[in-house]
Scaffold this active site. Sequence first.
Site, short mmCIF file in Angstrom:
data_model
loop_
_atom_site.label_atom_id
_atom_site.label_comp_id
_atom_site.label_asym_id
_atom_site.label_seq_id
_atom_site.Cartn_x
_atom_site.Cartn_y
_atom_site.Cartn_z
N GLU A 63 1.17 -1.49 -0.10
CA GLU A 63 -0.37 0.10 0.21
C GLU A 63 0.94 1.33 0.48
OE1 GLU A 63 -2.49 0.29 3.66
OE2 GLU A 63 -4.21 -1.10 2.82
N HIS A 101 1.06 0.74 18.90
CA HIS A 101 -0.42 -0.05 18.67
C HIS A 101 -1.85 -0.66 20.41
CE1 HIS A 101 1.19 0.14 14.87
NE2 HIS A 101 2.35 -1.41 15.43
N ARG A 143 -15.49 -7.64 16.43
CA ARG A 143 -15.57 -8.32 18.12
C ARG A 143 -16.07 -6.99 18.30
NH1 ARG A 143 -10.08 -6.73 17.38
NH2 ARG A 143 -9.72 -4.96 17.95
N LEU A 157 0.95 5.94 4.34
CA LEU A 157 0.62 7.37 4.68
C LEU A 157 1.39 7.54 5.93
CD1 LEU A 157 -3.42 6.88 4.60
CD2 LEU A 157 -1.45 7.65 3.04
#
Length: 463
Positions: free
Chosen positions: A214, A249, A305, A217
């Site tokens: 990809e 993260h 979820r 960004l």
Amino acid sequence: MGKVQVKVAEVDRQFEAVLIANRGEIALRIQRACQELGLKTVTICSEADRDASYGKSSDVFLCIGPSSAGKSYLNQDAILLAARLSGAGAIHPGYGFLSENAAFAEAVKKAGLVFIGPDARSIATMGDKISAKSAMMAAGVPCVPGPDTALPDDRDAVEKTASEIGYPVIIKAAGGGGGRGMRVVTEADSLHEAIALTREEARQAFGSPALYMEKFLQRPRHIEIQVLCDTHGNAVWLGHRDCSMQRRHQKVVEEAPAPGIPPEPIRQVGEACVEACRQIGYHGVGTFEFLYEDGAFYFIEMNTRLQVEHPVTEMTTGLDIVQAQIKVAQGRALDIGQSEIKSDGHSFECRINAEDPATFMPSAGVITALELPNGPGIRVDTHVQTGYKVSPYYDSLIAKLIVHAATRTEAMAKMRDALADIRLDGISTNIPFLRALFEDHEFARGETDIHYLEKWLKQRSAS
Ligand code: MV4
């Protein structure tokens, strides 16, 4: 065609007791939702969680294995056996553990039980990040530039793909997600080596070498859209959240709505998300994760979820997402349409973790004193109290502090006061650091990107 099928689906999906295959604050949260719906609860635990307070408020509390999660909260056979012995008709997986395990969702169904979540097929589609991207592109959800196919072995072909996208690019593992198995490539010279390294890691970590590429960004925000879908083709989106405030993260603070996003573009993305849900026959709750940069949205992943940060959306919409999730699992049709969904005021959530303030390592021990804030617009989701022993076996989240007020500024002030009112002794937590963060001027202005917190921490430790 509709009516007969609807009836069958509803009869199939009846249950009187729910087995909660999780622990901690979310086990208690799910238990309360079940009780409010008149459902009995069967809560499982490991040996480490035998004394948990939420055991007493569950109709049945069963120890299914040793402290290590692999032998308890991830032990599919033990959980299915507990469901059979206790007579539970449904399993709620919470978040983490087995919540996004397609094989488990399938095994639950095969055992004649209801999995409180989407079909195994939807989980599997979204678990493979290439098939997720391809489903989203087909449904018209805006994605990050780059093909929705696996990278070929052919060197010329991958070079061509990279130069078409334009550097920097990012190589991601199809089996990855949540920050695992990815590598940024800034120039053509390092492309093949980056692919080889990521492929090897992917093979080891995910058992699949499949990769995709990809555009990378550089300073996006992390915006997500909550959806809720029934088994009759109805789907709504419940507004958006900003989860950019993260470290390695791990989200630290979440808020709803995401500040500074104009209503029309977000409405278009929200509508694209629910249309995608209808197209793939998605049911249950779900979250579409987007990167947002220079006014544009780019889909990256879908979580199938209930999420940790669902409370900020509950505060702004006034809905009980866990109850709604259980009701659609029962086969009931959504009783609310898109035009009835509102977003009132502003909400923040702080994740309170038992961790060392300097090293961020989990800190185990006994909570010797605990005083929690309260008052209008303040909510604490937690399973801990004075005397609780934080065990080293599981993640360090011990409480979520959630506030709601009319404006973002007022909600920040409320969070500052609420953080000041917490007393928690005996273990180290990130509360001092959350207090400092809510004094930060850039954060107060809003619209900080996914790298902001790590930069802020670096500056803080330097000074
Ligand atoms: C990206 C990206 C920039 N460009 N993809 C990290 C976790 C996984 N969900 C996807 N991630 C990213 N994907 C492109 N094309 C930057 C990240 C990223 C990130 C995303 C969301 C929240 C925090 C993050 C921290 C570092 C990198």
